[in-house]
Design a protein around this motif. Structure first.
Motif, PDB file in Angstrom:
ATOM      1  N   MET A 119      11.664   2.146  14.800  1.00  0.00           N
ATOM      2  CA  MET A 119      12.011   1.040  13.936  1.00  0.00           C
ATOM      3  C   MET A 119      10.714   0.537  13.275  1.00  0.00           C
ATOM      4  O   MET A 119       9.611   0.728  13.793  1.00  0.00           O
ATOM      5  N   ASN A 120      10.818  -0.071  12.143  1.00  0.00           N
ATOM      6  CA  ASN A 120       9.616  -0.487  11.368  1.00  0.00           C
ATOM      7  C   ASN A 120       9.053  -1.781  11.964  1.00  0.00           C
ATOM      8  O   ASN A 120       9.177  -2.867  11.409  1.00  0.00           O
ATOM      9  N   ASP A 121       8.452  -1.600  13.093  1.00  0.00           N
ATOM     10  CA  ASP A 121       7.852  -2.762  13.777  1.00  0.00           C
ATOM     11  C   ASP A 121       6.337  -2.794  13.678  1.00  0.00           C
ATOM     12  O   ASP A 121       5.687  -3.625  14.292  1.00  0.00           O
ATOM     13  N   ASN A 122       5.765  -1.889  12.913  1.00  0.00           N
ATOM     14  CA  ASN A 122       4.292  -1.877  12.724  1.00  0.00           C
ATOM     15  C   ASN A 122       3.990  -1.859  11.240  1.00  0.00           C
ATOM     16  O   ASN A 122       4.512  -1.039  10.485  1.00  0.00           O
ATOM     17  N   ALA A 123       3.093  -2.754  10.871  1.00  0.00           N
ATOM     18  CA  ALA A 123       2.630  -2.774   9.482  1.00  0.00           C
ATOM     19  C   ALA A 123       1.451  -1.841   9.353  1.00  0.00           C
ATOM     20  O   ALA A 123       0.720  -1.594  10.330  1.00  0.00           O
ATOM     21  N   PRO A 124       1.226  -1.337   8.131  1.00  0.00           N
ATOM     22  CA  PRO A 124       0.038  -0.509   7.937  1.00  0.00           C
ATOM     23  C   PRO A 124      -1.207  -1.338   8.256  1.00  0.00           C
ATOM     24  O   PRO A 124      -1.291  -2.536   7.960  1.00  0.00           O
ATOM     25  N   GLN A 125      -2.177  -0.720   8.793  1.00  0.00           N
ATOM     26  CA  GLN A 125      -3.399  -1.433   9.223  1.00  0.00           C
ATOM     27  C   GLN A 125      -4.609  -0.584   8.893  1.00  0.00           C
ATOM     28  O   GLN A 125      -4.642   0.605   9.181  1.00  0.00           O
ATOM     29  N   PHE A 126      -5.607  -1.277   8.229  1.00  0.00           N
ATOM     30  CA  PHE A 126      -6.854  -0.596   7.895  1.00  0.00           C
ATOM     31  C   PHE A 126      -7.786  -0.637   9.086  1.00  0.00           C
ATOM     32  O   PHE A 126      -7.754  -1.581   9.900  1.00  0.00           O
ATOM     33  N   ARG A 127      -8.557   0.382   9.173  1.00  0.00           N
ATOM     34  CA  ARG A 127      -9.503   0.444  10.284  1.00  0.00           C
ATOM     35  C   ARG A 127     -10.526  -0.705  10.193  1.00  0.00           C
ATOM     36  O   ARG A 127     -11.030  -1.163  11.207  1.00  0.00           O
ATOM     37  N   ARG A 128     -10.876  -1.129   8.941  1.00  0.00           N
ATOM     38  CA  ARG A 128     -11.815  -2.233   8.734  1.00  0.00           C
ATOM     39  C   ARG A 128     -11.153  -3.247   7.808  1.00  0.00           C
ATOM     40  O   ARG A 128     -10.505  -2.872   6.837  1.00  0.00           O
ATOM     41  N   ALA A 150      -5.343   3.354   5.353  1.00  0.00           N
ATOM     42  CA  ALA A 150      -4.660   2.513   6.326  1.00  0.00           C
ATOM     43  C   ALA A 150      -3.881   3.410   7.296  1.00  0.00           C
ATOM     44  O   ALA A 150      -3.571   4.554   7.002  1.00  0.00           O
ATOM     45  N   VAL A 151      -3.531   2.885   8.444  1.00  0.00           N
ATOM     46  CA  VAL A 151      -2.797   3.620   9.483  1.00  0.00           C
ATOM     47  C   VAL A 151      -1.539   2.813   9.795  1.00  0.00           C
ATOM     48  O   VAL A 151      -1.615   1.590  10.012  1.00  0.00           O
ATOM     49  N   ASP A 152      -0.393   3.555   9.823  1.00  0.00           N
ATOM     50  CA  ASP A 152       0.872   2.924  10.199  1.00  0.00           C
ATOM     51  C   ASP A 152       1.422   3.714  11.384  1.00  0.00           C
ATOM     52  O   ASP A 152       1.643   4.918  11.297  1.00  0.00           O
ATOM     53  N   ARG A 153       1.611   3.068  12.512  1.00  0.00           N
ATOM     54  CA  ARG A 153       2.044   3.760  13.732  1.00  0.00           C
ATOM     55  C   ARG A 153       3.519   4.156  13.676  1.00  0.00           C
ATOM     56  O   ARG A 153       3.983   4.947  14.497  1.00  0.00           O
ATOM     57  N   ASP A 154       4.188   3.566  12.749  1.00  0.00           N
ATOM     58  CA  ASP A 154       5.580   3.982  12.592  1.00  0.00           C
ATOM     59  C   ASP A 154       5.619   5.376  11.981  1.00  0.00           C
ATOM     60  O   ASP A 154       4.602   5.872  11.474  1.00  0.00           O
ATOM     61  N   GLY A 156       8.205   8.407   9.906  1.00  0.00           N
ATOM     62  CA  GLY A 156       9.307   8.594   8.993  1.00  0.00           C
ATOM     63  C   GLY A 156       9.175   7.669   7.822  1.00  0.00           C
ATOM     64  O   GLY A 156       8.112   7.466   7.261  1.00  0.00           O
ATOM     65  N   THR A 157      10.348   7.113   7.519  1.00  0.00           N
ATOM     66  CA  THR A 157      10.343   6.201   6.371  1.00  0.00           C
ATOM     67  C   THR A 157       9.595   4.914   6.657  1.00  0.00           C
ATOM     68  O   THR A 157       9.203   4.197   5.745  1.00  0.00           O
ATOM     69  N   ASN A 158       9.392   4.658   7.919  1.00  0.00           N
ATOM     70  CA  ASN A 158       8.648   3.435   8.277  1.00  0.00           C
ATOM     71  C   ASN A 158       7.137   3.630   8.204  1.00  0.00           C
ATOM     72  O   ASN A 158       6.362   2.687   8.406  1.00  0.00           O
ATOM     73  N   ALA A 159       6.752   4.858   7.977  1.00  0.00           N
ATOM     74  CA  ALA A 159       5.321   5.140   7.925  1.00  0.00           C
ATOM     75  C   ALA A 159       4.742   4.655   6.605  1.00  0.00           C
ATOM     76  O   ALA A 159       5.438   4.196   5.699  1.00  0.00           O
ATOM     77  N   LEU A 160       3.374   4.683   6.454  1.00  0.00           N
ATOM     78  CA  LEU A 160       2.648   4.283   5.250  1.00  0.00           C
ATOM     79  C   LEU A 160       3.183   5.061   4.065  1.00  0.00           C
ATOM     80  O   LEU A 160       3.284   6.283   4.098  1.00  0.00           O
ATOM     81  N   LYS A 161       3.467   4.319   3.026  1.00  0.00           N
ATOM     82  CA  LYS A 161       4.048   4.971   1.850  1.00  0.00           C
ATOM     83  C   LYS A 161       3.079   5.010   0.678  1.00  0.00           C
ATOM     84  O   LYS A 161       2.905   6.047   0.077  1.00  0.00           O
ATOM     85  N   THR A 162       2.384   3.848   0.395  1.00  0.00           N
ATOM     86  CA  THR A 162       1.510   3.805  -0.769  1.00  0.00           C
ATOM     87  C   THR A 162       0.490   2.656  -0.627  1.00  0.00           C
ATOM     88  O   THR A 162       0.511   1.892   0.342  1.00  0.00           O
ATOM     89  N   TYR A 163      -0.421   2.561  -1.666  1.00  0.00           N
ATOM     90  CA  TYR A 163      -1.456   1.510  -1.711  1.00  0.00           C
ATOM     91  C   TYR A 163      -1.335   0.743  -3.023  1.00  0.00           C
ATOM     92  O   TYR A 163      -0.945   1.309  -4.054  1.00  0.00           O
ATOM     93  N   HIS A 164      -1.743  -0.469  -2.983  1.00  0.00           N
ATOM     94  CA  HIS A 164      -1.821  -1.292  -4.193  1.00  0.00           C
ATOM     95  C   HIS A 164      -3.204  -1.978  -4.223  1.00  0.00           C
ATOM     96  O   HIS A 164      -3.727  -2.378  -3.172  1.00  0.00           O
ATOM     97  N   LEU A 165      -3.766  -2.150  -5.469  1.00  0.00           N
ATOM     98  CA  LEU A 165      -5.089  -2.800  -5.653  1.00  0.00           C
ATOM     99  C   LEU A 165      -4.891  -4.073  -6.451  1.00  0.00           C
ATOM    100  O   LEU A 165      -4.127  -4.102  -7.423  1.00  0.00           O
ATOM    101  N   SER A 166      -5.601  -5.085  -6.050  1.00  0.00           N
ATOM    102  CA  SER A 166      -5.533  -6.343  -6.806  1.00  0.00           C
ATOM    103  C   SER A 166      -6.014  -6.105  -8.229  1.00  0.00           C
ATOM    104  O   SER A 166      -6.771  -5.168  -8.519  1.00  0.00           O
ATOM    105  N   GLU A 167      -5.578  -6.972  -9.132  1.00  0.00           N
ATOM    106  CA  GLU A 167      -5.838  -6.766 -10.560  1.00  0.00           C
ATOM    107  C   GLU A 167      -7.345  -6.855 -10.829  1.00  0.00           C
ATOM    108  O   GLU A 167      -8.027  -7.768 -10.364  1.00  0.00           O
ATOM    109  N   SER A 168      -7.851  -5.901 -11.597  1.00  0.00           N
ATOM    110  CA  SER A 168      -9.277  -5.858 -11.953  1.00  0.00           C
ATOM    111  C   SER A 168      -9.426  -5.077 -13.237  1.00  0.00           C
ATOM    112  O   SER A 168      -8.782  -4.042 -13.421  1.00  0.00           O
ATOM    113  N   GLU A 169     -10.292  -5.619 -14.123  1.00  0.00           N
ATOM    114  CA  GLU A 169     -10.555  -4.909 -15.373  1.00  0.00           C
ATOM    115  C   GLU A 169     -11.529  -3.770 -15.180  1.00  0.00           C
ATOM    116  O   GLU A 169     -11.684  -2.925 -16.057  1.00  0.00           O
ATOM    117  N   TYR A 170     -12.179  -3.759 -14.043  1.00  0.00           N
ATOM    118  CA  TYR A 170     -13.190  -2.725 -13.822  1.00  0.00           C
ATOM    119  C   TYR A 170     -12.685  -1.598 -12.906  1.00  0.00           C
ATOM    120  O   TYR A 170     -13.219  -0.487 -12.968  1.00  0.00           O
TER     121      TYR A 170
END
Length: 795
Positions: A119-128, A150-154, A156-170
C-alpha cells in the motif's frame, strides 16, 4: 475489517492440492489481531479433528507478524505488518510470509504463503535534504548537472514515478529512468548565470510516487554561482575634487577612495596604485595606501608653491586575469593667511636738503603677498604726524612724497616705518624702517641766549679779566654753524670800545682790557655781533651793558667838624644847656657808592655815657640831661664813623667839650659864618638856647612842613633845596641823594639848631678830595633804585 479480510481471502486464496501450498494475500495496513483465514475450514478440517490430531503450526519466517489460534484454527495478525521492513529489496514486487502447518495421526503438512500486498504508505525520500551545486557563472547554457535521486520504499504503482522542479528562469530538470525502473533527474542550465546579479539560486526538487493519493518528498537544491573575474573594480565617481588647507599636518586624511568589484574572493580583492600619469611631485606629496585606498598628506602643502595636484589612481583586482578601474582626483590647496606681506624698497633718496620742494618723491616702495584672495590683498601706510604721504603710482607700487615743509633744526632725521598689512583673518603685517637724513641749509641766524646782557665787573679788576661768555647758538650745521664774534665799534669820550674790551672771535668770551674805577667810570653800553660762515652769511647782534661795581676801597673822611690832620676839635657849651640840645654834628663822607658809602656813627669813647647821645645815622650829638654841678667841666668824646662795606672802613674824630657859665654870642643877624677850625668856639650858647625857646613852636611847625614836603618829591630835573642836601659846583646828582664829583672843593651843610632858628655854616674841604655824600638817613628805607628826588648841596 474481518469482512474485508474474508472477501480478500476468498478471492485470493488458491488451493494447490498438488503442492499443498495455500496462498493468502493481506494488506500491510491490517491491524493487530485481524484474522487472515480459518485454516481448519480452508484445509477441510473440523475442530474435533484438529483437537485430536494435535495440529502444530510453524512460522517459517517473520513469525512475529502471524500466528494460529490452535483451538479455532484461525490465522491472525500478531503485529502490524510493514511490507518494506519485511521485504527490504525491491528486486521483486512480491513479498510473502511463509507458514508450515503439521497435523499428526496421520502426519500431514500444509504449506501456506501469505502475500503482503503493498500500500502507498511511504513517500519518496531523498537521501539528502539539501543538495548543493557549485556552478561557474561562465558555464554555458544547456549544461547538465546530476541531482541526487529520491527513494520510495513502496513498489509498483506506489513507487517513485517522477520529479518536479520549482519555477526558475535559469534551471529545469529532465527525468531519466534507470535500470530496474529507478527514476532520477538531471538539472539543466537554461540561461547563463551571473553571480553579480544572483549569487545563489535556491530550488526545490519534488519526487512524486504513483500511489493514490500520490505521495511526494522534497529536497532543497542550492546552486551557488561560482565567480569568474568578469567585473572590473569601479570607483563611486570617475572624477573627484578635494579641497585641502595648506599647511595641513603630515598624515592628514585627504580622501578615502572606495572602489568596488562585483566579483568575489580574489577576484574582488583590490589594490590601489598611482598610474603613470601621476607626477612624481604629487606622489611625493600624497601617500596612497594600496590596501585601503586612503590618501593622506605626505609632504608639506604650500599654496604659494603648488596649489593644484592632479592624480590618477588605478584599482586592480587579484583575479587570474586581473581587471582594473581608474579614478582621477584633483586636489585643490586652499590658501591660508600664512605668508606675511613683503615690502621692497625700490629706491630711497637720503639725505635730502631741508628746503626740498613739496610733492618731491623721496622713495618708491612695492608690496606683495604670496597668499591669495583677501589674504593676498595688502594695505601700506606710514606713521601719522609725519610730513610725508603715500601715493599709489601703480599696482602695488607706492611713492613717498613730501607733504609739508621740512626743517632740519626741528627734526634732523626721520625714522620712516613702512607697514604693510594684509586683509586676512587674522591679518599679518610686516614693516621696514628707513632713516631719512636732512641736509642743512643756512636758514637760521645766530641766536644769543639773551637779547640784552648785563655784566657786572668789580672795580679794580686786573687787565685781561674774563667778564662773560656771550656765546650765540646757530642750529644750522657745519660752516653754517661756525660763528665769528665782533665788537661793533663805538667811541665814548674819544675812546674806542676795542680799547676797553676784547672778545674771542671763536667762542664769544669777553675780556676787560683795562682796570676800571667805579668813581670814574660806572657803566658801558655797546653791541656784539655774531656772524655765521654760511653763504651768504647771516648775523645777529646783542646789546651788552657793563656795570662797574663799587668796592669798599675808600675810607670815610670826617668833614665836620673839620680839624687839621691829627688835631682835636675843641668846643664850648653852656652848662645851662637844656636836655636834648644839639652839642655837635659829625659829618663823614665816603666816595664809595651805595652801601659802601653808608655811614653809621658810634661813640668810641665818652666821658659820661649818661650825659650825651649820638644818632648813629646823622651823627648828631645831643644832651640827654641837664648839666649838674657834679659834672666835669672838661668832657672828651671820641666818635667813629664806619661805612657799610665788607670789610668796613672807618675814621674817628675827638671832640673836647668845655662847659662854661657865660652866654654864647648872639647870632641873630648872622646867617652864614665861615669856620676855620672850631665851629662852636665863639657862639653864645645861651643865646642859642634863648632863641630856641622863643621859636620852639615855630620850629615844630616848620619841621612838620619840611617832613611833608620831603614825602612828596616833585618829578623835576632839579629838586628844590631841602634839609640834609648837597650839590656840587657842576650840579651833578645821582639817585637816592648821593652825589659824586671831582670838584676841588666840597661844601657841606651844617644845620645848627639854636634858640633863634636854623644856622647855616659853610666849611671848606681840602683841595683834590673826592667824596660821596649820603645825606639820607638809614631809616628812610631808600635804596639804589629809589625814585626820591635828587639832593643838592647849597653853596
Amino acid at each position: 475489517m474481518r469482512r474485508y479480510v474474508a472477501l480478500f481471502l476468498l478471492f485470493t486464496s488458491v488451493r494447490n492440492a498438488s503442492t499443498s501450498v495455500t496462498h493468502y494475500s493481506i494488506s500491510e495496513e491490517m491491524k493487530e489481531g485481524s484474522v487472515v483465514a480459518n485454516l481448519a475450514t480452508d484445509l477441510g478440517l473440523d475442530i474435533t479433528t484438529l483437537t485430536k490430531r494435535k495440529m502444530r503450526v510453524d512460522i517459517i519466517a517473520n513469525k512475529k507478524y502471524l500466528d494460529v489460534n490452535k483451538e479455532t484454527g484461525e490465522l491472525y495478525v500478531l503485529e502490524k505488518i510493514d511490507r518494506e521492513h519485511i521485504c527490504t529489496t525491491k528486486s521483486s514486487s512480491s513479498c510473502y510470509l511463509r507458514l508450515e502447518v503439521t497435523l499428526d495421526n496421520p502426519v500431514r503438512i500444509f504449506n501456506i504463503e501469505v502475500e503482503i500486498v503493498d500500500m502507498n504508505d511511504n513517500a519518496p525520500q531523498f537521501r539528502r535534504d539539501v543538495i548543493h551545486l557549485d556552478i561557474s557563472e561562465a558555464t554555458q547554457k544547456g549544461e547538465r548537472f546530476s541531482l541526487s535521486n529520491a527513494v520510495d520504499r513502496d513498489v509498483g504503482t506506489n513507487a517513485l514515478k517522477t520529479y518536479h522542479l520549482s519555477e526558475s528562469e535559469y534551471f529545469s530538470i529532465e527525468v531519466q529512468s534507470g535500470r530496474e525502473g529507478s527514476k532520477f533527474a538531471d538539472l539543466i542550465l537554461k540561461k547563463t548565470l551571473d553571480r553579480e546579479k544572483q549569487a545563489v539560486h535556491n530550488l526545490v526538487l519534488t519526487a512524486v510516487d504513483g500511489g493514490t493519493p500520490a505521495r511526494s518528498g522534497t529536497a532543497s537544491v542550492i546552486v551557488r554561482v561560482l565567480d569568474t573575474n568578469d567585473n572590473a573594480p569601479m570607483f563611486d565617481k570617475a572624477g573627484l575634487t578635494v579641497t585641502m588647507l595648506e599647511n595641513s599636518p603630515i598624515g592628514s586624511l585627504v580622501i578615502n577612495l572606495n572602489a568596488t568589484d562585483l566579483d568575489e574572493g580574489s577576484n574582488s580583492d583590490i589594490s590601489y596604485s598611482y598610474s603613470l600619469y601621476t607626477s612624481e611631485k604629487t606622489q611625493e606629496t600624497f601617500n596612497l595606501n594600496p590596501t585601503t585606498g586612503e590618501i593622506t598628506v605626505k609632504g608639506m602643502l604650500n599654496y604659494e608653491d603648488f596649489n593644484i595636484y592632479d592624480m590618477e589612481v588605478i584599482a586592480i583586482d587579484k583575479g587570474i586575469n586581473s581587471l582594473s578601474g581608474q579614478c582621477t582626483i584633483k586636489i585643490l590647496v586652499e590658501d591660508m593667511n600664512d605668508n606675511h606681506p613683503e615690502i621692497s624698497i625700490k629706491s630711497f633718496q637720503s639725505p635730502v636738503s631741508e628746503n626740498i620742494e613739496l610733492d618731491t618723491v623721496i622713495a618708491v616702495v612695492s608690496v606683495s603677498d604670496k597668499d591669495s584672495g583677501d589674504n593676498g590683498q595688502v594695505d601700506l601706510h606710514i606713521p601719522e604726524n609725519m610730513p610725508f604721504k603715500l601715493r599709489e603710482s601703480s599696482d602695488n607700487y607706492y611713492e613717498l612724497v613730501v607733504s609739508e615743509p621740512l626743517d632740519r633744526e626741528k627734526v634732523p632725521e626721520y625714522e620712516i616705518t613702512f607697514t604693510v598689512t594684509d586683509r586676512g583673518s587674522p591679518p599679518l603685517s610686516d614693516n621696514e624702517t628707513m632713516t631719512l637724513e636732512l641736509l642743512d641749509v643756512n636758514d637760521n641766524v645766530p641766536q644769543f641766549s639773551q637779547s640784552f646782557y648785563t655784566i657786572r665787573v668789580m672795580e679794580n679788576n686786573a687787565p685781561g679779566s674774563f667778564l662773560s661768555s656771550l656765546t650765540a647758538f646757530d642750529p644750522d650745521l657745519h660752516e653754517n654753524q661756525y660763528l665769528v664774534y665782533f665788537i661793533i665799534e663805538k667811541e665814548i669820550a674819544n675812546t674806542s670800545m676795542s680799547m676797553l674790551f676784547s672778545i674771542n672771535p671763536e667762542n664769544g668770551n669777553l675780556y676787560a682790557l683795562k682796570t676800571f674805577d667805579y668813581e670814574i667810570e660806572k657803566e658801558f653800553l655797546f653791541h656784539i655781533e655774531a656772524r655765521d660762515s654760511g653763504s651768504p652769511p647771516l648775523s645777529s647782534n646783542v646789546t651788552v651793558h657793563i656795570i662797574v661795581v663799587d668796592q669798599n676801597d675808600n675810607a670815610p673822611v670826617i668833614v665836620s667838624p673839620w680839624r687839621a690832620h691829627g688835631s682835636v676839635v675843641e668846643e664850648k657849651i653852656p652848662r645851662s644847656t637844656d636836655k636834648g640840645s644839639l652839642v655837635a654834628k659829625v659829618i663823614a663822607l665816603d666816595t664809595d657808592s651805595v652801601h659802601n658809602s653808608r655811614i653809621t656813627y658810634q661813640f668810641l669813647q665818652v666821658t659820661d655815657a649818661s650825659l650825651f647821645s649820638l644818632d648813629q645815622y646823622n651823627g648828631e650829638i645831643r644832651t640827654m640831661r641837664m648839666f649838674s654841678y657834679k659834672d666835669s667841666r672838661h668832657l672828651r668824646l671820641v666818635v667813629v664813623a664806619k661805612d657799610n662795606g665788607e670789610p668796613a672802613l672807618s675814621a674817628t674824630v675827638t671832640i673836647k667839650l668845655l662847659t662854661v657859665e657865660t652866654d654864647v654870642k648872639a647870632y641873630s643877624d648872622m646867617t652864614e659864618m665861615p669856620l676855620e677850625y672850631d665851629i662852636f668856639s665863639d657862639i653864645n650858647l645861651y643865646l642859642v638856647i634863648g632863641l630856641a625857646s622863643v621859636s620852639f613852636l615855630l620850629l615844630i611847625t616848620i619841621l612838620v612842613t619840611i617832613v611833608l614836603k620831603c614825602q612828596k618829591p616833585k618829578h623835576s630835573k632839579t629838586a628844590p633845596p631841602s634839609r640834609n642836601s648837597v650839590i656840587s659846583e657842576r650840579n651833578s646828582t645821582i639817585a637816592d641823594s648821593t652825589l659824586v664829583s671831582n670838584d676841588a672843593y666840597w661844601y657841606s651843610l651844617f644845620l645848627a639848631e639854636t634858640r633863634k632858628g636854623k644856622l647855616v655854616v659853610r666849611q671848606p674841604v681840602p683841595k683834590g678830595s673826592r667824596y660821596i655824600v649820603s645825606s639820607i638817613p638809614r631809616g628812610t628805607g631808600l635804596s639804589e633804585t629809589s625814585d626820591s628826588a635828587a639832593s643838592t648841596l647849597q653853596v
